[in-house]
Design an enzyme around this catalytic site. Structure first.
Site, PDB file in Angstrom:
ATOM      1  N   GLU A 221      -8.824 -62.352  96.047  1.00  0.00           N
ATOM      2  CA  GLU A 221      -7.551 -62.978  95.675  1.00  0.00           C
ATOM      3  C   GLU A 221      -6.608 -62.719  96.845  1.00  0.00           C
ATOM      4  OE1 GLU A 221      -6.635 -64.686  92.902  1.00  0.00           O
ATOM      5  OE2 GLU A 221      -8.588 -64.556  91.937  1.00  0.00           O
ATOM      6  N   CYS A 255       2.470 -63.283  96.309  1.00  0.00           N
ATOM      7  CA  CYS A 255       1.441 -64.130  96.917  1.00  0.00           C
ATOM      8  C   CYS A 255       1.689 -65.607  96.652  1.00  0.00           C
ATOM      9  CB  CYS A 255       0.068 -63.730  96.399  1.00  0.00           C
ATOM     10  SG  CYS A 255      -0.042 -63.812  94.605  1.00  0.00           S
TER      11      CYS A 255
HETATM   12  P1  NAD Z   1      -3.547 -55.313 101.988  1.00  0.00           P
HETATM   13  O1  NAD Z   1      -4.651 -56.282 102.242  1.00  0.00           O
HETATM   14  O2  NAD Z   1      -2.954 -54.616 103.157  1.00  0.00           O
HETATM   15  O3  NAD Z   1      -4.034 -54.141 100.976  1.00  0.00           O
HETATM   16  C1  NAD Z   1      -4.665 -54.398  99.736  1.00  0.00           C
HETATM   17  C2  NAD Z   1      -5.581 -53.225  99.369  1.00  0.00           C
HETATM   18  O4  NAD Z   1      -6.591 -53.100 100.371  1.00  0.00           O
HETATM   19  C3  NAD Z   1      -4.866 -51.874  99.293  1.00  0.00           C
HETATM   20  O5  NAD Z   1      -5.383 -51.144  98.191  1.00  0.00           O
HETATM   21  C4  NAD Z   1      -5.224 -51.201 100.607  1.00  0.00           C
HETATM   22  O6  NAD Z   1      -5.303 -49.785 100.520  1.00  0.00           O
HETATM   23  C5  NAD Z   1      -6.608 -51.769 100.894  1.00  0.00           C
HETATM   24  N1  NAD Z   1      -6.877 -51.849 102.335  1.00  0.00           N
HETATM   25  C6  NAD Z   1      -5.985 -52.078 103.332  1.00  0.00           C
HETATM   26  N2  NAD Z   1      -6.602 -52.083 104.534  1.00  0.00           N
HETATM   27  C7  NAD Z   1      -7.918 -51.867 104.280  1.00  0.00           C
HETATM   28  C8  NAD Z   1      -9.089 -51.770 105.105  1.00  0.00           C
HETATM   29  N3  NAD Z   1      -9.020 -51.879 106.446  1.00  0.00           N
HETATM   30  N4  NAD Z   1     -10.274 -51.539 104.504  1.00  0.00           N
HETATM   31  C9  NAD Z   1     -10.356 -51.432 103.168  1.00  0.00           C
HETATM   32  N5  NAD Z   1      -9.292 -51.517 102.335  1.00  0.00           N
HETATM   33  C10 NAD Z   1      -8.093 -51.726 102.884  1.00  0.00           C
HETATM   34  O7  NAD Z   1      -2.451 -56.128 101.170  1.00  0.00           O
HETATM   35  P2  NAD Z   1      -1.002 -55.671 100.713  1.00  0.00           P
HETATM   36  O8  NAD Z   1      -0.120 -55.497 101.896  1.00  0.00           O
HETATM   37  O9  NAD Z   1      -1.113 -54.550  99.746  1.00  0.00           O
HETATM   38  O10 NAD Z   1      -0.552 -57.000  99.914  1.00  0.00           O
HETATM   39  C11 NAD Z   1      -0.045 -58.135 100.553  1.00  0.00           C
HETATM   40  C12 NAD Z   1      -1.066 -59.245 100.657  1.00  0.00           C
HETATM   41  O11 NAD Z   1      -1.723 -59.433  99.419  1.00  0.00           O
HETATM   42  C13 NAD Z   1      -0.420 -60.587 100.970  1.00  0.00           C
HETATM   43  O12 NAD Z   1      -1.212 -61.281 101.892  1.00  0.00           O
HETATM   44  C14 NAD Z   1      -0.419 -61.305  99.635  1.00  0.00           C
HETATM   45  O13 NAD Z   1      -0.398 -62.703  99.717  1.00  0.00           O
HETATM   46  C15 NAD Z   1      -1.687 -60.795  99.029  1.00  0.00           C
HETATM   47  N6  NAD Z   1      -1.645 -60.871  97.579  1.00  0.00           N
HETATM   48  C16 NAD Z   1      -2.462 -61.748  96.938  1.00  0.00           C
HETATM   49  C17 NAD Z   1      -2.393 -61.855  95.560  1.00  0.00           C
HETATM   50  C18 NAD Z   1      -3.254 -62.814  94.797  1.00  0.00           C
HETATM   51  O14 NAD Z   1      -3.298 -62.711  93.572  1.00  0.00           O
HETATM   52  N7  NAD Z   1      -3.952 -63.727  95.444  1.00  0.00           N
HETATM   53  C19 NAD Z   1      -1.509 -61.045  94.850  1.00  0.00           C
HETATM   54  C20 NAD Z   1      -0.707 -60.160  95.539  1.00  0.00           C
HETATM   55  C21 NAD Z   1      -0.778 -60.073  96.913  1.00  0.00           C
END
Ligand code: NAD
Length: 480
Positions: A221, A255
């Site tokens: 997502e 998002c």
């Molecule tokens: P992110 O991708 O930085 O982090 C999400 C999760 O992944 C966190 O738990 C984090 O600890 C983990 N993570 C981060 N880097 C990682 C790595 N290298 N390896 C493994 N795990 C890792 O996202 P964010 O900053 O928390 O959220 C913002 C993003 O999420 C935006 O792009 C937004 O559009 C998206 N988002 C999507 C939805 C949806 O329902 N489609 C909902 C909310 C946010």
């Protein structure tokens, strides 16, 4: 489990032990009846209501999220999904009979939904309860074990998610592991049956690569640049009220927030005036009042503040006009809701998902120009159209691609559990909410049963010499 406090070596062991415990227990969970699963969902529903105040406080502490928004978008959104599952779970779990084609006459067939097994739920910080616990509810409804890792960037929320899950489930069924990226990476080394990731497209690729090592199935997502189209027939004031609402909510860190607006040139000025007036009405008439508004949150961390501020500065340096807002206070991670016009092509704001309270506006003359512009980007998660002309929104629907679409409103597509929620390619893979979530966490097992005393398959056993078989095979290929 909070792994921040223990050494890297023991994280591995702790995570492996937890995974192993769930592995040993998963068949017990898989064989639970609809009644037993509903009891667990009811426990989660009650816990969310019981912890309502604590959830509001955690979200305020993490980034000053207004309690009412927490009520609607974190608690009510999740409890609503759970109640929907409670009403329909028995029907979802029931085997689904399917028809058989003539050559298979004498047999029957059905789909048996079975749990995937052990699921990893990796969630972001912007809707920490909603985006951890709705997937958890779907995983539990489908009979899975689950490990959740909430984002380290909303630590108060992560800690409370753990408390809520611990209050409802034994660790061998559902557990929360707190920690940062390194912890996420150790989790991703485990051979999960399914990984449900919500976050950025960049990390989505890392998750998918890790899943490939074990051929784990994935739901991604993700995010992206969700456009808004406002045409010349639109109720411009209504459009402005909704766009300002979704851009100010969570300070644009959603998002499905409108990322940029494509507006028919004849209504651009009216739209901007209404947007200004709604930003003032929602958050305060003066810059000082808006900064102090209890209804307007902060950006989540310094790095994200610098990123969004950088997009604003870059646009301004390249000649963009700030039509409203533009103030920021680094110590508070505050950026005012900001409207930008005349942003030149090549500005960074047109490339990246903004995920903040900046709203670039771009005029168009022909609807085709707006459609072509949208299609220059990867498929977004959401697409909004404000128009009273059916042929206009129908054209946008037919000639663009996105995860979901909403006409004359913002965000509705997320809150209806009868609709699948998910993106396409860069904005995601897979879908959930309602039955879609149950299906995403289930394997649809194909079952066929032969009960004919004269099965048709007998005709086609070797050796393939008989003229009749050859004739029948021809018929099969041509007609049956
Ligand atoms: P992110 O991708 O930085 O982090 C999400 C999760 O992944 C966190 O738990 C984090 O600890 C983990 N993570 C981060 N880097 C990682 C790595 N290298 N390896 C493994 N795990 C890792 O996202 P964010 O900053 O928390 O959220 C913002 C993003 O999420 C935006 O792009 C937004 O559009 C998206 N988002 C999507 C939805 C949806 O329902 N489609 C909902 C909310 C946010």
């Amino acid at each position: 489990m909070n792994l921040d406090t223990i050494s890297a070596e023991s994280w591995h062991t702790t995570i492996k032990t937890l995974f192993e415990r769930q592995r040993r227990h998963r068949e017990v969970v898989a064989r639970t009846t609809a009644r037993e699963r509903k009891a667990k969902l009811r426990a989660l529903h009650s816990a969310l209501l019981r912890y309502r105040k604590a959830i509001q406080e955690a979200m305020w502490a993490d980034f000053r999220k207004p309690p009412l928004e927490t009520d609607i978008t974190e608690i009510a959104a999740t409890t609503g999904e759970i109640r929907h599952a409670l009403r329909h779970l028995s029907a979802w779990m029931a085997p689904r009979r399917v028809g058989v084609r003539l050559p298979l006459i004498g047999s029957s067939a059905w789909i048996h939904y079975e749990p995937k097994g052990i699921c990893l739920i990796l969630s972001p910080w912007n809707y920490p309860f909603n985006l951890s616990l709705i997937p958890l509810a779907s995983a539990i409804a489908a009979g899975n074990c689950a490990i959740i890792k909430p984002s380290e960037h909303a630590p108060h929320s992560a800690c409370l998610i753990k408390e809520i899950v611990n209050a409802c489930f034994a660790e061998e069924e559902a557990a929360v592991v707190e920690g940062d990226v390194e912890v996420a990476q150790v989790l991703l080394e485990q051979p999960f049956d399914h990984i449900f990731f919500t976050g950025s497209p960049a990390v989505g690729k890392i998750v998918m690569a890790a899943a490939a090592k074990h051929l784990s199935s994935v739901t991604l997502e993700l995010g992206g640049k969700s456009p808004v189209v406002v045409d010349e027939s639109a109720d411009v004031e209504r459009a402005a009220s909704r766009i300002a609402w979704m851009k100010g909510m969570n300070a644009g860190q959603i998002c499905i927030a409108p990322d940029y607006v494509l507006v028919h040139e004849s209504v651009q000025e009216a739209l901007i005036e209404h947007l200004e007036s709604y930003f003032k009405r929602y958050y305060g008439a003066t810059p000082e009042a808006r900064q102090q508004s209890p209804d307007y949150p902060r950006l989540i961390h310094d790095r994200h503040f610098s990123f969004v501020k950088g997009l604003l500065d870059d646009a301004v340096q390249r000649g963009a006009t700030v039509r409203f807002g533009g103030r920021s206070v680094a110590e508070e991670r505050y950026i005012e809701p900001t409207i930008l016009t005349s942003v030149p092509d090549g500005a960074a704001i047109w490339d990246a998902e903004i995920f903040g309270p900046l709203l670039p506006i771009r005029p168009y003359r022909l609807l085709q120009e707006a459609i072509d512009y949208i299609n220059t980007y990867p498929k977004p998660l959401a697409l909004y159209v404000f128009s009273k002309k059916r042929e206009h929104w129908q054209r946008v629907l037919n000639e663009t691609r996105s995860g979901g679409m909403c006409i004359n409103e913002c965000g509705l597509q997320f809150f209806n559990p009868n609709l699948p929620f998910g993106g396409q390619n860069h904005s995601g893979i897979g879908r959930y909410h309602g039955e879609w979530g149950f299906l995403e966490f289930s394997h649809a097992r194909a079952v066929a049963r032969q009960h004919s005393p004269w099965p048709t398959t007998t005709l086609f056993l070797p050796p393939y010499r008989s003229a009749f078989v050859k004739y029948a095979a021809g018929w099969l290929a041509r007609w049956l």
